[in-house]
Design an enzyme around this catalytic site. Structure first.
Site, PDB file in Angstrom:
ATOM      1  N   CYS A 198     112.350  97.193 -40.666  1.00  0.00           N
ATOM      2  CA  CYS A 198     112.987  98.521 -40.734  1.00  0.00           C
ATOM      3  C   CYS A 198     114.405  98.536 -40.145  1.00  0.00           C
ATOM      4  O   CYS A 198     115.091  99.557 -40.236  1.00  0.00           O
ATOM      5  CB  CYS A 198     112.118  99.562 -40.028  1.00  0.00           C
ATOM      6  SG  CYS A 198     112.231  99.498 -38.239  1.00  0.00           S
ATOM      7  N   GLN A 239      96.993  93.455 -14.945  1.00  0.00           N
ATOM      8  CA  GLN A 239      98.177  94.282 -15.179  1.00  0.00           C
ATOM      9  C   GLN A 239      99.397  93.388 -15.342  1.00  0.00           C
ATOM     10  O   GLN A 239     100.490  93.865 -15.620  1.00  0.00           O
ATOM     11  CB  GLN A 239      98.407  95.213 -13.982  1.00  0.00           C
ATOM     12  CG  GLN A 239      97.255  96.169 -13.733  1.00  0.00           C
ATOM     13  CD  GLN A 239      97.332  96.764 -12.334  1.00  0.00           C
ATOM     14  OE1 GLN A 239      97.994  97.779 -12.121  1.00  0.00           O
ATOM     15  NE2 GLN A 239      96.670  96.148 -11.377  1.00  0.00           N
ATOM     16  N   ASN A 240      99.214  92.090 -15.132  1.00  0.00           N
ATOM     17  CA  ASN A 240     100.353  91.175 -15.188  1.00  0.00           C
ATOM     18  C   ASN A 240     100.707  90.842 -16.630  1.00  0.00           C
ATOM     19  O   ASN A 240      99.846  90.784 -17.499  1.00  0.00           O
ATOM     20  CB  ASN A 240     100.042  89.884 -14.419  1.00  0.00           C
ATOM     21  CG  ASN A 240      99.774  90.161 -12.950  1.00  0.00           C
ATOM     22  OD1 ASN A 240     100.094  91.251 -12.473  1.00  0.00           O
ATOM     23  ND2 ASN A 240      99.194  89.217 -12.255  1.00  0.00           N
ATOM     24  N   HIS A 274      98.855  95.761 -19.610  1.00  0.00           N
ATOM     25  CA  HIS A 274     100.253  96.225 -19.702  1.00  0.00           C
ATOM     26  C   HIS A 274     101.086  95.405 -20.678  1.00  0.00           C
ATOM     27  O   HIS A 274     102.307  95.432 -20.616  1.00  0.00           O
ATOM     28  CB  HIS A 274     100.898  96.226 -18.302  1.00  0.00           C
ATOM     29  CG  HIS A 274     100.305  97.252 -17.379  1.00  0.00           C
ATOM     30  ND1 HIS A 274     100.545  97.297 -16.023  1.00  0.00           N
ATOM     31  CD2 HIS A 274      99.473  98.292 -17.638  1.00  0.00           C
ATOM     32  CE1 HIS A 274      99.883  98.320 -15.477  1.00  0.00           C
ATOM     33  NE2 HIS A 274      99.221  98.933 -16.443  1.00  0.00           N
ATOM     34  N   ASP A 278     102.794  88.090 -17.180  1.00  0.00           N
ATOM     35  CA  ASP A 278     103.456  86.788 -17.062  1.00  0.00           C
ATOM     36  C   ASP A 278     102.770  85.648 -17.803  1.00  0.00           C
ATOM     37  O   ASP A 278     103.332  84.559 -17.929  1.00  0.00           O
ATOM     38  CB  ASP A 278     103.632  86.418 -15.576  1.00  0.00           C
ATOM     39  CG  ASP A 278     102.315  86.451 -14.784  1.00  0.00           C
ATOM     40  OD1 ASP A 278     101.260  86.100 -15.345  1.00  0.00           O
ATOM     41  OD2 ASP A 278     102.349  86.823 -13.587  1.00  0.00           O
ATOM     42  N   CYS A 305     114.544  94.569 -36.160  1.00  0.00           N
ATOM     43  CA  CYS A 305     113.287  94.435 -36.894  1.00  0.00           C
ATOM     44  C   CYS A 305     113.561  93.971 -38.327  1.00  0.00           C
ATOM     45  O   CYS A 305     114.368  94.584 -39.031  1.00  0.00           O
ATOM     46  CB  CYS A 305     112.587  95.791 -36.914  1.00  0.00           C
ATOM     47  SG  CYS A 305     111.090  95.823 -37.911  1.00  0.00           S
ATOM     48  N   CYS A 349     109.083 100.909 -35.839  1.00  0.00           N
ATOM     49  CA  CYS A 349     107.992 100.896 -36.834  1.00  0.00           C
ATOM     50  C   CYS A 349     106.769 100.134 -36.319  1.00  0.00           C
ATOM     51  O   CYS A 349     106.748  99.662 -35.195  1.00  0.00           O
ATOM     52  CB  CYS A 349     108.484 100.345 -38.167  1.00  0.00           C
ATOM     53  SG  CYS A 349     108.577  98.539 -38.237  1.00  0.00           S
ATOM     54  N   GLU A 394      97.152  93.378   1.947  1.00  0.00           N
ATOM     55  CA  GLU A 394      97.157  94.577   2.799  1.00  0.00           C
ATOM     56  C   GLU A 394      96.321  95.659   2.118  1.00  0.00           C
ATOM     57  O   GLU A 394      95.945  95.496   0.958  1.00  0.00           O
ATOM     58  CB  GLU A 394      98.595  95.080   2.982  1.00  0.00           C
ATOM     59  CG  GLU A 394      99.207  95.470   1.649  1.00  0.00           C
ATOM     60  CD  GLU A 394     100.713  95.643   1.681  1.00  0.00           C
ATOM     61  OE1 GLU A 394     101.311  95.523   2.756  1.00  0.00           O
ATOM     62  OE2 GLU A 394     101.274  95.921   0.608  1.00  0.00           O
ATOM     63  N   CYS A 401     108.584  96.056 -32.605  1.00  0.00           N
ATOM     64  CA  CYS A 401     109.661  96.936 -33.038  1.00  0.00           C
ATOM     65  C   CYS A 401     109.612  98.232 -32.229  1.00  0.00           C
ATOM     66  O   CYS A 401     108.539  98.746 -31.920  1.00  0.00           O
ATOM     67  CB  CYS A 401     109.518  97.239 -34.536  1.00  0.00           C
ATOM     68  SG  CYS A 401     110.848  98.321 -35.122  1.00  0.00           S
TER      69      CYS A 401
HETATM   70  P1  OAD Z   1     102.565  95.870  -6.736  1.00  0.00           P
HETATM   71  O1  OAD Z   1     103.844  95.158  -6.494  1.00  0.00           O
HETATM   72  O2  OAD Z   1     102.579  97.355  -6.738  1.00  0.00           O
HETATM   73  O3  OAD Z   1     101.483  95.421  -5.654  1.00  0.00           O
HETATM   74  C1  OAD Z   1     101.222  94.072  -5.350  1.00  0.00           C
HETATM   75  C2  OAD Z   1     100.112  94.001  -4.312  1.00  0.00           C
HETATM   76  O4  OAD Z   1      99.791  92.622  -4.101  1.00  0.00           O
HETATM   77  C3  OAD Z   1     100.475  94.593  -2.949  1.00  0.00           C
HETATM   78  O5  OAD Z   1      99.401  95.410  -2.476  1.00  0.00           O
HETATM   79  C4  OAD Z   1     100.631  93.355  -2.040  1.00  0.00           C
HETATM   80  O6  OAD Z   1     100.217  93.577  -0.715  1.00  0.00           O
HETATM   81  C5  OAD Z   1      99.699  92.369  -2.706  1.00  0.00           C
HETATM   82  N1  OAD Z   1     100.060  90.943  -2.523  1.00  0.00           N
HETATM   83  C6  OAD Z   1     101.299  90.410  -2.416  1.00  0.00           C
HETATM   84  N2  OAD Z   1     101.234  89.076  -2.303  1.00  0.00           N
HETATM   85  C7  OAD Z   1      99.910  88.750  -2.341  1.00  0.00           C
HETATM   86  C8  OAD Z   1      99.176  87.527  -2.265  1.00  0.00           C
HETATM   87  N3  OAD Z   1      99.794  86.355  -2.120  1.00  0.00           N
HETATM   88  N4  OAD Z   1      97.829  87.587  -2.346  1.00  0.00           N
HETATM   89  C9  OAD Z   1      97.184  88.776  -2.459  1.00  0.00           C
HETATM   90  N5  OAD Z   1      97.819  89.964  -2.540  1.00  0.00           N
HETATM   91  C10 OAD Z   1      99.160  89.954  -2.482  1.00  0.00           C
HETATM   92  O7  OAD Z   1     101.986  95.298  -8.117  1.00  0.00           O
HETATM   93  P2  OAD Z   1     100.863  95.889  -9.087  1.00  0.00           P
HETATM   94  O8  OAD Z   1      99.781  96.569  -8.334  1.00  0.00           O
HETATM   95  O9  OAD Z   1     100.492  94.785 -10.002  1.00  0.00           O
HETATM   96  O10 OAD Z   1     103.575  98.068 -14.422  1.00  0.00           O
HETATM   97  O11 OAD Z   1     101.695  96.963  -9.886  1.00  0.00           O
HETATM   98  C11 OAD Z   1     101.027  97.644 -10.913  1.00  0.00           C
HETATM   99  C12 OAD Z   1     101.959  97.939 -12.053  1.00  0.00           C
HETATM  100  O12 OAD Z   1     103.086  98.658 -11.547  1.00  0.00           O
HETATM  101  C13 OAD Z   1     102.574  96.721 -12.713  1.00  0.00           C
HETATM  102  O13 OAD Z   1     101.772  96.206 -13.748  1.00  0.00           O
HETATM  103  C14 OAD Z   1     103.855  97.260 -13.264  1.00  0.00           C
HETATM  104  C15 OAD Z   1     104.286  98.081 -12.074  1.00  0.00           C
HETATM  105  O14 OAD Z   1     105.150  99.118 -12.272  1.00  0.00           O
HETATM  106  C16 OAD Z   1     104.421  98.048 -15.470  1.00  0.00           C
HETATM  107  O15 OAD Z   1     105.450  97.392 -15.500  1.00  0.00           O
HETATM  108  C17 OAD Z   1     103.984  98.890 -16.606  1.00  0.00           C
END
Ligand code: OAD
Length: 249
Positions: free
Chosen positions: A149, A98-99, A116, A101, A146, A127, A220, A124
């Site tokens: 367009c 989902q990252n 994501h 980066d 763009c 378009c 967690e 754009c």
């Molecule tokens: P979250 O910020 O919701 O959750 C991060 C999770 O990683 C939490 O459960 C933390 O406990 C855990 N965590 C933190 N540090 C850690 C470490 N060093 N090792 C292991 N676990 C650790 O992030 P996502 O679940 O990625 O979407 O969020 C999902 C999506 O929601 C993202 O892709 C983004 C966001 O809104 C969009 O931007 C579309």
């Protein structure tokens, strides 16, 4: 005494789902909780099509900040352990992240699906111009337009309320079906994700349905905790190298 799962071995099929937690120890903020990216940034303002229509300069400021942070970050031992697992398992492996980066690719992951989108592509807002590689930052007014367009360009990120890329979803679905048919041991591993954003949060259920063991590596318990058979609670930079170390040929 509770026993852990049988270690991974060279015949295991492994589907890994990562979230922001895997990049936390590279210095990139996660989304939820204290100090998270969403704290002080209402999600709809910076990560929705409506927010972009209302204030595109604010959205570009947010993603410029994230481009700058990611450009200054390095992949960590967790990213590298996943790239090594891929090298060991080949086509039996798929990493779904989902990252946005780019750190998995920089660590060497190639069997990689970015659910994501990517911080490093622009498209754009109006378009069908093909998304293109773009690492400019900061992007500030006058905002880029763009070439086809004249509409405003935007980050190639899947925002709230938007559909995920069908081709990406189809490839993940294909891996799940192949794993189910192959009859090999199948493990699903979620790393560093809070399990609240769908459809990513549903992959653990989809994997269970086709007979996978479901493993969690997180700091967690996540929202969808009950769906996991085994939990490794700790930082990804410790847990992922340990899972790799325990792997048998
Ligand atoms: P979250 O910020 O919701 O959750 C991060 C999770 O990683 C939490 O459960 C933390 O406990 C855990 N965590 C933190 N540090 C850690 C470490 N060093 N090792 C292991 N676990 C650790 O992030 P996502 O679940 O990625 O979407 O969020 C999902 C999506 O929601 C993202 O892709 C983004 C966001 O809104 C969009 O931007 C579309």
């Amino acid at each position: 005494m509770s026993t852990g799962p049988r270690p991974l071995d060279a015949r295991t099929r492994l589907l890994v789902l990562t979230g922001a937690g895997v990049s936390a120890e590279s210095g990139l903020a996660t989304f939820r909780g204290a100090g998270g990216l969403w704290e002080g940034h209402p999600v709809e303002a910076v990560a929705s099509p409506d927010g972009f229509r209302r204030d595109p300069a604010l959205v570009w400021r947010f993603y410029s900040m994230r481009r700058a942070a990611a450009a200054g970050a390095e992949p960590n031992a967790g990213h590298r352990a996943l790239a090594t697992l891929e090298a060991r398992l080949g086509e039996r492996f798929l990493l779904v992240t989902q990252n946005v980066d780019g750190l998995h690719a920089r660590a060497g992951s190639r069997r990689l699906e970015e659910l994501h989108g990517s911080l490093w592509r622009t498209r754009c807002s109006r378009c069908e111009l093909a998304p293109f590689a773009d690492d400019r930052h900061p992007v500030q007014p006058p905002l880029p337009e763009c070439p086809r367009c004249g509409g405003l360009l935007r980050p190639d990120i899947v925002w709230f309320g938007e559909a995920l890329d069908d081709a990406v979803l189809a490839r993940v679905g294909g891996f799940l079906r192949t794993a189910a048919r192959a009859g090999d041991r199948f493990v699903f591993l979620a790393v560093g994700t809070s399990g609240v954003v769908w459809p990513a949060a549903g992959y653990v259920h989809a994997a269970r349905e086709v007979g996978a063991e479901t493993w969690l590596a997180n700091l967690e318990a996540p929202e969808n905790d009950e769906a996991f058979d085994h939990r490794f609670i700790g930082p990804a930079t410790r847990v992922l190298p340990e899972l790799l170390e325990a792997m048998r040929d």
